[in-house]
Design an enzyme around this catalytic site. Structure first.
Site, PDB file in Angstrom:
ATOM      1  N   ARG A 111      82.731  32.277  94.910  1.00  0.00           N
ATOM      2  CA  ARG A 111      82.681  31.559  93.383  1.00  0.00           C
ATOM      3  C   ARG A 111      81.764  30.394  93.211  1.00  0.00           C
ATOM      4  NH1 ARG A 111      87.598  33.737  96.115  1.00  0.00           N
ATOM      5  NH2 ARG A 111      88.359  35.070  94.542  1.00  0.00           N
ATOM      6  N   LYS A 133      71.593  25.049  82.900  1.00  0.00           N
ATOM      7  CA  LYS A 133      71.192  27.115  82.183  1.00  0.00           C
ATOM      8  C   LYS A 133      71.399  27.419  83.234  1.00  0.00           C
ATOM      9  CE  LYS A 133      71.235  25.690  77.496  1.00  0.00           C
ATOM     10  NZ  LYS A 133      70.964  26.504  76.371  1.00  0.00           N
ATOM     11  N   GLU A 175      55.803  24.454  75.625  1.00  0.00           N
ATOM     12  CA  GLU A 175      57.139  23.527  75.942  1.00  0.00           C
ATOM     13  C   GLU A 175      56.796  22.042  76.234  1.00  0.00           C
ATOM     14  OE1 GLU A 175      59.968  24.457  74.736  1.00  0.00           O
ATOM     15  OE2 GLU A 175      59.945  26.160  76.345  1.00  0.00           O
ATOM     16  N   LYS A 203      64.379  15.770  78.922  1.00  0.00           N
ATOM     17  CA  LYS A 203      65.580  16.667  79.105  1.00  0.00           C
ATOM     18  C   LYS A 203      66.981  16.491  79.846  1.00  0.00           C
ATOM     19  CE  LYS A 203      66.529  21.747  79.909  1.00  0.00           C
ATOM     20  NZ  LYS A 203      66.427  23.036  79.748  1.00  0.00           N
ATOM     21  N   GLU A 213      76.667  22.093  76.303  1.00  0.00           N
ATOM     22  CA  GLU A 213      76.407  22.501  74.734  1.00  0.00           C
ATOM     23  C   GLU A 213      76.883  22.750  74.028  1.00  0.00           C
ATOM     24  OE1 GLU A 213      72.705  25.877  74.930  1.00  0.00           O
ATOM     25  OE2 GLU A 213      72.409  24.825  73.058  1.00  0.00           O
ATOM     26  N   ARG A 219      72.011  18.647  71.639  1.00  0.00           N
ATOM     27  CA  ARG A 219      70.940  19.694  72.904  1.00  0.00           C
ATOM     28  C   ARG A 219      69.769  19.688  71.706  1.00  0.00           C
ATOM     29  NH1 ARG A 219      71.401  22.677  78.330  1.00  0.00           N
ATOM     30  NH2 ARG A 219      72.549  20.989  79.394  1.00  0.00           N
ATOM     31  N   ASN A 223      64.717  22.042  70.923  1.00  0.00           N
ATOM     32  CA  ASN A 223      64.797  23.343  70.029  1.00  0.00           C
ATOM     33  C   ASN A 223      63.673  22.936  69.056  1.00  0.00           C
ATOM     34  OD1 ASN A 223      66.423  25.389  71.628  1.00  0.00           O
ATOM     35  ND2 ASN A 223      68.094  25.010  70.527  1.00  0.00           N
ATOM     36  N   HIS A 226      61.553  25.815  67.410  1.00  0.00           N
ATOM     37  CA  HIS A 226      61.838  26.496  67.950  1.00  0.00           C
ATOM     38  C   HIS A 226      62.414  27.636  67.168  1.00  0.00           C
ATOM     39  CE1 HIS A 226      61.510  25.317  71.890  1.00  0.00           C
ATOM     40  NE2 HIS A 226      62.247  25.836  72.649  1.00  0.00           N
ATOM     41  N   HIS A 230      61.093  31.337  67.384  1.00  0.00           N
ATOM     42  CA  HIS A 230      62.112  32.400  67.773  1.00  0.00           C
ATOM     43  C   HIS A 230      62.118  34.142  67.144  1.00  0.00           C
ATOM     44  CE1 HIS A 230      64.772  29.573  69.733  1.00  0.00           C
ATOM     45  NE2 HIS A 230      64.294  30.479  70.888  1.00  0.00           N
ATOM     46  N   HIS A 242      56.695  32.762  74.989  1.00  0.00           N
ATOM     47  CA  HIS A 242      57.361  31.999  74.420  1.00  0.00           C
ATOM     48  C   HIS A 242      56.237  30.122  74.164  1.00  0.00           C
ATOM     49  CE1 HIS A 242      61.280  29.617  73.571  1.00  0.00           C
ATOM     50  NE2 HIS A 242      60.348  28.782  74.548  1.00  0.00           N
TER      51      HIS A 242
HETATM   52  N1  LIG Z   1      67.978  27.952  82.143  1.00  0.00           N
HETATM   53  C1  LIG Z   1      67.439  27.478  81.298  1.00  0.00           C
HETATM   54  O1  LIG Z   1      67.204  26.867  80.360  1.00  0.00           O
HETATM   55  C2  LIG Z   1      65.472  28.159  80.621  1.00  0.00           C
HETATM   56  C3  LIG Z   1      65.041  27.077  80.376  1.00  0.00           C
HETATM   57  C4  LIG Z   1      63.941  27.837  79.518  1.00  0.00           C
HETATM   58  C5  LIG Z   1      63.377  28.834  79.635  1.00  0.00           C
HETATM   59  N2  LIG Z   1      64.405  29.784  80.852  1.00  0.00           N
HETATM   60  C6  LIG Z   1      63.796  31.448  80.732  1.00  0.00           C
HETATM   61  O2  LIG Z   1      63.310  31.249  82.073  1.00  0.00           O
HETATM   62  C7  LIG Z   1      61.939  32.272  81.748  1.00  0.00           C
HETATM   63  C8  LIG Z   1      60.928  32.672  81.946  1.00  0.00           C
HETATM   64  O3  LIG Z   1      60.278  31.566  82.918  1.00  0.00           O
HETATM   65  P1  LIG Z   1      58.577  31.059  83.537  1.00  0.00           P
HETATM   66  O4  LIG Z   1      57.926  31.192  81.916  1.00  0.00           O
HETATM   67  O5  LIG Z   1      58.527  30.093  84.542  1.00  0.00           O
HETATM   68  O6  LIG Z   1      58.400  33.110  83.035  1.00  0.00           O
HETATM   69  P2  LIG Z   1      58.604  34.059  84.852  1.00  0.00           P
HETATM   70  O7  LIG Z   1      59.602  33.764  85.730  1.00  0.00           O
HETATM   71  O8  LIG Z   1      58.700  34.940  84.145  1.00  0.00           O
HETATM   72  O9  LIG Z   1      57.212  33.431  85.986  1.00  0.00           O
HETATM   73  C9  LIG Z   1      56.035  33.824  84.757  1.00  0.00           C
HETATM   74  C10 LIG Z   1      55.069  34.355  85.969  1.00  0.00           C
HETATM   75  O10 LIG Z   1      54.134  33.661  86.829  1.00  0.00           O
HETATM   76  C11 LIG Z   1      54.830  34.238  88.100  1.00  0.00           C
HETATM   77  N3  LIG Z   1      54.469  33.139  88.527  1.00  0.00           N
HETATM   78  C12 LIG Z   1      55.430  31.922  88.737  1.00  0.00           C
HETATM   79  N4  LIG Z   1      54.455  30.991  89.856  1.00  0.00           N
HETATM   80  C13 LIG Z   1      53.888  30.653  90.190  1.00  0.00           C
HETATM   81  C14 LIG Z   1      52.602  30.539  90.779  1.00  0.00           C
HETATM   82  N5  LIG Z   1      52.966  29.031  91.787  1.00  0.00           N
HETATM   83  N6  LIG Z   1      51.622  31.322  91.212  1.00  0.00           N
HETATM   84  C15 LIG Z   1      51.139  32.206  90.683  1.00  0.00           C
HETATM   85  N7  LIG Z   1      52.452  33.274  90.154  1.00  0.00           N
HETATM   86  C16 LIG Z   1      53.164  32.291  89.826  1.00  0.00           C
HETATM   87  C17 LIG Z   1      55.877  34.820  88.065  1.00  0.00           C
HETATM   88  O11 LIG Z   1      56.451  36.105  89.604  1.00  0.00           O
HETATM   89  C18 LIG Z   1      56.311  35.911  86.397  1.00  0.00           C
HETATM   90  O12 LIG Z   1      55.251  36.410  87.060  1.00  0.00           O
HETATM   91  C19 LIG Z   1      62.829  33.393  80.943  1.00  0.00           C
HETATM   92  O13 LIG Z   1      63.496  34.404  81.367  1.00  0.00           O
HETATM   93  C20 LIG Z   1      63.671  32.848  79.532  1.00  0.00           C
HETATM   94  O14 LIG Z   1      65.015  32.867  79.703  1.00  0.00           O
HETATM   95  C21 LIG Z   1      65.380  29.233  81.261  1.00  0.00           C
HETATM   96 ZN   LIG Z   2      61.588  27.019  74.575  1.00  0.00          ZN
END
Ligand SMILES: NC(=O)c1ccc[n+]([C@@H]2O[C@H](COP(=O)([O-])OP(=O)(O)OC[C@H]3O[C@@H](n4cnc5c(N)ncnc54)[C@H](O)[C@@H]3O)[C@@H](O)[C@H]2O)c1
Ligand SMILES: [Zn+2]
Length: 339
Positions: A111, A133, A175, A203, A213, A219, A223, A226, A230, A242
């Protein structure tokens, strides 16, 4: 050597430290009394961290396919076998996939157990790891199961970006580009540490004003860019990260604002310059159907009243509802979509 930003959330508040070598601060950022740490990461990342206490590494898979309830179950089962207790801590080392999954698993294990995020992608540092999030995907859609679970600290070690593939770095730039327009701060004049810290601070302020949110819509400015992004991602026929889609969305939003008389040509040029500065495309991929994009934008979940956008203007970036569909369509030609 590091910059610290506070996310002001009362007793759930925490520090985000940004800098080269910031991971060295991890031991002192762990919650008091933590005896053991479960490190969640991906095999391809290999960023070395030392929490300064007994720790074990729990690898997960890569990509959206790994962001599942099955991965959460595997993590919780492995933590349980390893005897992890509520007095211990999870440390997530990776991009948004790792921090989303590990954060959600931490939210539900016993939990709720503490989590510290060590984002290793630019997108993770300025977005995914900040704000609490967490969640996973279902076959029915992205991020459909999740929880708000604030980390105990976030460590943005810029050295971790050295191994990040070029395309991932550019995606994070999309971003980051958005933050250039959310305040009067001149992010372009800043070095990487100051720029990431400035984005984190923006942020953090939004999260502090609207943690879960709520209806306030505070918030929504996050976006920016976006709505078209999207739609481009939903069309799905294109291999767009993205951040690449957000870059195009930002340029589009600037042109739309110009057509609505909210900003001048110079402001549009500023948007194009910032997005190009992150080596991102300014135009949508070829072959897109304007009508399909307008339909998708009208169905955007943030849309309350017809076509709703986050747009720049005399009062800064704000939500604008009821935008004329003809103008929305015409502005698509400004990012290379055939009318
Ligand atoms: N929680 C939130 O508020 C929030 C906000 C935006 C995005 N997200 C989520 O984040 C995800 C996307 O995240 P991302 O763009 O970081 O992609 P990701 O986590 O998939 O990373 C991209 C790739 O880079 C690799 N990688 C990461 N760090 C590395 C490093 N230092 N050296 C070499 N390789 C590395 C990873 O293994 C992966 O293959 C999505 O699932 C999205 O929904 C969440
Ligand atoms: Zn975004």
């Amino acid at each position: 050597v590091t910059t610290s930003v506070r996310v002001e959330l009362g007793d759930r508040g925490y520090d985000v430290v940004v800098g080269h070598g910031a991971a060295g601060l991890l031991p002192e950022l762990l919650p008091r009394g933590v005896q053991r740490v479960a490190v969640v990461t991906q095999p391809g990342i290999g960023f070395p961290i030392d929490p300064g206490v007994e720790h074990e590494v729990f690898p997960i898979g890569s990509g959206e396919d790994a962001k599942t309830l099955a991965t959460v179950e595997e993590l919780c089962a492995a933590w349980s076998r390893g005897g992890l207790t509520r007095a211990d801590c999870v440390v997530a080392v990776g991009g948004g996939v790792v921090t989303d999954v590990a954060g959600f698993a931490a939210a539900v294990y016993h939990r709720g157990i503490a989590v510290v995020h060590v984002p290793t992608t630019l997108l993770g540092m300025v977005d995914a790891a900040i704000g609490g999030k967490t969640g996973v995907n279902l076959p029915e859609g992205k991020n459909l199961v999740g929880a708000f679970w604030q980390p105990a600290a976030v460590v943005c070690d810029l050295d971790s970006l050295d191994t990040l593939p070029e395309r991932e770095r550019r995606s994070g730039g999309g971003e980051l580009a958005k933050y250039h327009f959310l305040t009067g701060d001149d992010l372009a004049a800043m070095d990487l540490e100051a720029r990431v810290a400035a984005a984190v601070a923006i942020k953090a302020a939004v999260v502090a004003a609207d943690e879960t949110e709520g209806a306030s819509g505070v918030r929504a400015t996050l976006n920016y860019g976006h709505t078209l992004a999207h739609a481009l991602e939903t069309v799905g026929r294109y291999d767009l990260r993205h951040g690449e889609a957000v870059g195009i969305g930002l340029v589009y939003a600037a042109h739309l604002a110009l057509r609505l008389g909210r900003v001048d040509e110079a402001r549009v040029a500023a948007h194009r310059l910032v997005v190009a500065g992150y080596d991102l495309p300014l135009d949508a991929p070829p072959g897109l159907d304007a009508g399909e994009l307008v339909d998708l934008m009208a169905r955007d979940k943030k849309a309350v009243d017809g076509l709703t956008f986050v747009l720049d203007g005399p009062h800064g970036v704000e939500v604008v509802a009821g935008v004329d569909a003809d103008v929305v369509r015409a502005a698509l030609t400004d990012v290379g979509v055939q009318a």
